[in-house]
Structure formats: structure tokens, C-alpha cells
Design a protein around this motif. Sequence first.
Motif, PDB file in Angstrom:
ATOM      1  N   TRP A  14       0.933  -1.414   0.022  1.00 49.56           N
ATOM      2  CA  TRP A  14      -0.113   0.030   0.178  1.00 49.56           C
ATOM      3  C   TRP A  14       1.100   1.603  -0.171  1.00 49.56           C
ATOM      4  O   TRP A  14       0.022   2.747   0.176  1.00 49.56           O
ATOM      5  N   LEU A  15       2.158   1.323  -0.110  1.00 50.60           N
ATOM      6  CA  LEU A  15       2.980   2.353   0.030  1.00 50.60           C
ATOM      7  C   LEU A  15       2.587   3.511  -1.686  1.00 50.60           C
ATOM      8  O   LEU A  15       2.315   4.241  -0.947  1.00 50.60           O
ATOM      9  N   PRO A  16       2.313   2.828  -2.380  1.00 47.33           N
ATOM     10  CA  PRO A  16       2.239   4.166  -4.006  1.00 47.33           C
ATOM     11  C   PRO A  16       0.564   4.435  -3.571  1.00 47.33           C
ATOM     12  O   PRO A  16       0.985   5.319  -3.663  1.00 47.33           O
ATOM     13  N   SER A  17      -0.135   3.266  -2.637  1.00 49.26           N
ATOM     14  CA  SER A  17      -1.306   4.345  -2.627  1.00 49.26           C
ATOM     15  C   SER A  17      -1.547   5.286  -1.373  1.00 49.26           C
ATOM     16  O   SER A  17      -2.162   6.885  -1.760  1.00 49.26           O
ATOM     17  N   PHE A  18      -0.333   5.003  -0.660  1.00 45.47           N
ATOM     18  CA  PHE A  18      -0.094   6.252   0.426  1.00 45.47           C
ATOM     19  C   PHE A  18       0.548   7.448   0.048  1.00 45.47           C
ATOM     20  O   PHE A  18       0.053   8.708   0.237  1.00 45.47           O
ATOM     21  N   VAL A  19       1.878   6.927  -0.586  1.00 48.41           N
ATOM     22  CA  VAL A  19       1.941   8.489  -1.714  1.00 48.41           C
ATOM     23  C   VAL A  19       1.228   8.786  -2.666  1.00 48.41           C
ATOM     24  O   VAL A  19       1.225  10.569  -2.387  1.00 48.41           O
ATOM     25  N   ALA A  20       0.647   8.398  -3.031  1.00 46.64           N
ATOM     26  CA  ALA A  20      -0.231   9.245  -4.348  1.00 46.64           C
ATOM     27  C   ALA A  20      -1.179   9.535  -3.920  1.00 46.64           C
ATOM     28  O   ALA A  20      -1.768  10.818  -3.801  1.00 46.64           O
ATOM     29  N   ALA A  21      -1.961   9.035  -2.555  1.00 44.45           N
ATOM     30  CA  ALA A  21      -3.254  10.456  -1.551  1.00 44.45           C
ATOM     31  C   ALA A  21      -2.667  11.385  -1.104  1.00 44.45           C
ATOM     32  O   ALA A  21      -2.998  12.610  -1.219  1.00 44.45           O
ATOM     33  N   GLY A  22      -1.467  10.991  -0.597  1.00 47.35           N
ATOM     34  CA  GLY A  22      -1.144  12.139   0.189  1.00 47.35           C
ATOM     35  C   GLY A  22      -0.076  13.291  -0.244  1.00 47.35           C
ATOM     36  O   GLY A  22      -0.308  14.582   0.009  1.00 47.35           O
ATOM     37  N   SER A  23       0.546  13.002  -1.381  1.00 50.55           N
ATOM     38  CA  SER A  23       1.349  13.966  -2.130  1.00 50.55           C
ATOM     39  C   SER A  23       0.098  14.309  -3.554  1.00 50.55           C
ATOM     40  O   SER A  23       0.781  15.158  -4.131  1.00 50.55           O
TER      41      SER A  23
END
Length: 405
Positions: A231-240
Motif C-alpha cells: 500500500w505504499l504507492p497508494s499512501f504516496v499518491a493520496a498524500g502527495s
Amino acid sequence: MARDHRYVQLGLIAAMQVFGLAVWFSASAVVPTLREVWRIGDAQAVWLTASVQVGFVAGAITSAALNLPDRFPPQRVAACSALGAALATAAVPVFADGFGVAVVLRLCTGFFLAGVYPVGMKLMASWFGSTGRGLALGVLVGALTLGSALPQLLKGLGTLPWQGVLGAAAALGAVAAVLAVTFVRPGPHLSGGAARHRPRYALEMFTERGPLLANLGYFGHMWELYALWTWLPSFVAAGSLAADTTAGLVAFAAIGVAGFAGCLLGGWAADRYGRARAAGVALVISGACCVLSPLFYGTALPVLLVLLVVWGAAVIADSGVFSTALSEVADSRYVGTALTAQTAIGFLLTVVTINLVPVLADLTGWRYAFLVLAPGPILGALAMRALGGRAASASRPNQPIGETT
């Protein structure tokens, strides 16, 4: 000359892992595209990764019950398994026209991968005694990390369609099979002769304090690891608000590049300072990153990248250390079975957290989604503290499981 041959085999086994494990997250890397093409929702997208974990658990249980890596030449087990995983991955763009067939094929991929990663650990351990084994298994887990992150790199380059990403990963898996059957060989530290069939050992090892603590530390580590990777890519995409390609490159930097460096550092520290101390420090750092993640959510991408690089290095730095510790305290005749059983239970835990993170994200937003992972490294650190105390009281200088003397 023998020393040189040992390091040649280290490189070959590591290369086998990099290429063989490239199929693991191949479907996860193209989930945004598959959502549109197959019209699948969040729950179905989760199972494109979770199905691999379930398949891996089933394969590992089968392998441990049959003592496959201890009864048959491990390099051949690895070769057949890598080829099976590659074929199952290649079949997705050819035969899957929707979610159902794809999940079955991903289950098969995970099933076969259970004969690649744990068997690779046994092969690597067979070339190194207690001195140097920590770093050697750190290299192996670093290879797993790079291989698992390769699909993110392929996606981040933005030149391949989703079928091409899976096809490229499958081709790398086939290369791993060729390497294993042609060049990889077991080393002198492999227990002589084929072990007798003893499926009970997969459970018997938990009656001994050393293997029990090594396993508990590993289970805490696994509670966090694969959910973070998934889920790291989703975390990055949602936050940035980063594009998918940018999020993929950030994920490759944190998971692949920083993770590989963390594995090398963790393996070196395990040989220098002791298995328990090295693993405990890594668990504390990754747990702290987990707790701090809400504070970094939504910050500038370079600031977020600092946290993710530290986290990506720490979260995997201890993985090879647990394998090293277990390989030293388990019955030498059944090291392959012990490592396979350890990974089976650990990967079963990953199914839970891979599903929990998006549920928490729906309830609270991605800012707080990773907090559910924090109990894992905390409990793992406590187990490592107990393991260090056990090794220190035993004072066994030739088996540096805890603190070195």
C-alpha cells in the motif's frame, strides 16, 4: 579457491532470487490499470496481492509437510518452483479476461514461490557458517527486496502496457529457473544426506525457546512488511497527489533501493553485534516510522521520501537476521523445513494486514492507515530482547544468536 567459489554461489543465489521474485508484485504494480480494464473494486484489487500470499502459505505448508527442501536437491526444487511461478504469471495476460481467472493464477504463482524464497535461504546458509551467515542472508533478502520492487520500476518507466509488465516479470522468473538448475549448487554446510520424512518438525520447533523467539520476532516483522510494500504507492499518491508513475518510482526507491541497503546493513550488524540486537534495533526504527507516518502524510514529496527511505531500509533489515537465527537454532537436518514453516505462518499474517490497511484507510483516510501495523514491530522487538537475554546467559560464542561475546 573454495572461498572464491562461496562468493560466486552467493552472487548466483542472489541473482536467482532477484529474478525469481520479480513475479510477486507484478499484478499489484498494474492495479490502477486493471481497475479500469476489468472494472474491479477495492476489495477485488486487494486480492490480486493477497491471493499470492495465500498461495505462498499453501505452498509452504505443502513443502514443509513433505520436507521437500530437505529430501530433494534444493537447487532443483528452486528451479522447478521458479519456472512454475513464471508460467502462472505469463498466463494472466494470455488467459485472464477478468478478476476470477486472475486470482486463481495468482494463487498458483504464490504456491510456486514457496519453493523459491525459503529454499534460497537454505542454499545460502549452506555456504556460510555462523561467521558471515548474517551478511549472506542479508544479501539474499536484499535480492528478494529488489526482485519484489522490479515491477514498480517497470511501471514507473511508463513504457510497457500492463501485459508487458507481467510478461517481463515472467521472463525474469524463467531466467531464475535456468540459473538455479544450471549453476546453483548447495554448499558444505548442508546437512549430509537426505533427511527422513518428519512433517512434525514444522511444529516441534515451537517447543524450543530459541526457535520460538526467533519465530515470534519474525511474525511481528511480517505483520508490518508486506502491507507496507503493498500500500505504499497508494499512501504516496493520496498524500502527495503524485501520478501513478511517480508513486511507482518513489516506491521502488523506498522498497527496492533503500530496502536492499537495509538488508546489507542488517546482515553486517547481525554478524558484528549479534542477531537479536540487530533485529531489535531495526524493529524499533520501523515501528517508530510507522507511528510517525501520519505526521509526514501530505508533506512535500522530498520530505516524505526521507521517511520512506528510512522506513524502507529498516522494515526489511531484520528479515535475513531472523532467518539466520532460526537456521542456527533449528535441527540442522531440517533447516529447510524450519525456514519454510516460519515463512508460511509469517505470510499468513500478511494476508490479515494487507486487508486491514485499506479498511482503516476508508474509515480514517490514508493519513492514519499504517498505524494498524505498529503492534507488529513492537511485539517483535520484545521477542528479540528475550532472545538476546537467552543467548547472553547461554554464552555460546560460536553461535552468535543474541549478543556477541
